[in-house]
Design a protein around this motif. Sequence first.
Motif, mmCIF file in Angstrom:
data_model
loop_
_atom_site.group_PDB
_atom_site.id
_atom_site.type_symbol
_atom_site.label_atom_id
_atom_site.label_comp_id
_atom_site.label_asym_id
_atom_site.label_seq_id
_atom_site.Cartn_x
_atom_site.Cartn_y
_atom_site.Cartn_z
ATOM 1 N N LYS A 166 0.830 -1.202 0.000
ATOM 2 C CA LYS A 166 0.000 0.000 0.000
ATOM 3 C C LYS A 166 0.863 1.250 0.000
ATOM 4 C CE LYS A 166 -3.553 2.277 2.750
ATOM 5 N NZ LYS A 166 -4.334 2.226 3.994
ATOM 6 N N ILE A 167 1.910 1.260 0.804
ATOM 7 C CA ILE A 167 2.812 2.421 0.862
ATOM 8 C C ILE A 167 3.517 2.600 -0.473
ATOM 9 C CG2 ILE A 167 4.925 3.289 1.932
ATOM 10 C CD1 ILE A 167 3.957 1.995 4.552
ATOM 11 N N ASN A 168 3.998 1.495 -1.065
ATOM 12 C CA ASN A 168 4.690 1.593 -2.356
ATOM 13 C C ASN A 168 3.756 2.077 -3.460
ATOM 14 O OD1 ASN A 168 7.127 0.747 -1.300
ATOM 15 N ND2 ASN A 168 6.761 -1.406 -1.781
ATOM 16 N N ASN A 169 2.528 1.577 -3.472
ATOM 17 C CA ASN A 169 1.578 2.008 -4.501
ATOM 18 C C ASN A 169 1.223 3.482 -4.341
ATOM 19 O OD1 ASN A 169 1.496 -0.477 -5.712
ATOM 20 N ND2 ASN A 169 -0.284 -1.168 -4.537
ATOM 21 N N GLU A 170 1.044 3.934 -3.108
ATOM 22 C CA GLU A 170 0.731 5.347 -2.890
ATOM 23 C C GLU A 170 1.904 6.236 -3.281
ATOM 24 O OE1 GLU A 170 -0.500 5.623 1.156
ATOM 25 O OE2 GLU A 170 -2.490 4.802 0.742
ATOM 26 N N THR A 171 3.128 5.775 -2.996
ATOM 27 C CA THR A 171 4.316 6.543 -3.386
ATOM 28 C C THR A 171 4.414 6.646 -4.905
ATOM 29 O OG1 THR A 171 5.445 5.761 -1.400
ATOM 30 C CG2 THR A 171 6.813 6.695 -3.133
ATOM 31 N N ASN A 172 4.187 5.532 -5.599
ATOM 32 C CA ASN A 172 4.235 5.545 -7.060
ATOM 33 C C ASN A 172 3.140 6.443 -7.641
ATOM 34 O OD1 ASN A 172 6.399 3.819 -7.101
ATOM 35 N ND2 ASN A 172 5.136 1.985 -7.356
ATOM 36 N N LEU A 173 1.963 6.387 -7.049
ATOM 37 C CA LEU A 173 0.869 7.225 -7.530
ATOM 38 C C LEU A 173 1.180 8.704 -7.346
ATOM 39 C CD1 LEU A 173 -1.996 7.367 -8.667
ATOM 40 C CD2 LEU A 173 -2.841 7.234 -6.312
ATOM 41 N N LEU A 174 1.719 9.055 -6.187
ATOM 42 C CA LEU A 174 2.076 10.467 -5.959
ATOM 43 C C LEU A 174 3.194 10.913 -6.900
ATOM 44 C CD1 LEU A 174 1.928 10.654 -2.074
ATOM 45 C CD2 LEU A 174 0.352 11.691 -3.705
#
Length: 64
Positions: free
Chosen positions: A48-56
């Motif tokens: 979840k943290i990695n996906n949110e970082t990539n999205l941002l």
Amino acid sequence: MGFKRKNPGNQSIRRQLTFYMGFFVVLPLCLALMLLNFYLQKVTTENKINNETNLLSQIRDNAD
């Protein structure tokens, strides 16, 4: 008149079997499921943290 059992040893064997099944089968399975649950929570949180970082990062790159 009391109730007589034909073989009083069966109760003892049944009780021992129940104890050993619970101790050597059910208890390890419960412990394994608890460890699996903690591991899956850790992995999903990291994803979840990695996906949110990539999205941002994508939003920032598209804003420029």
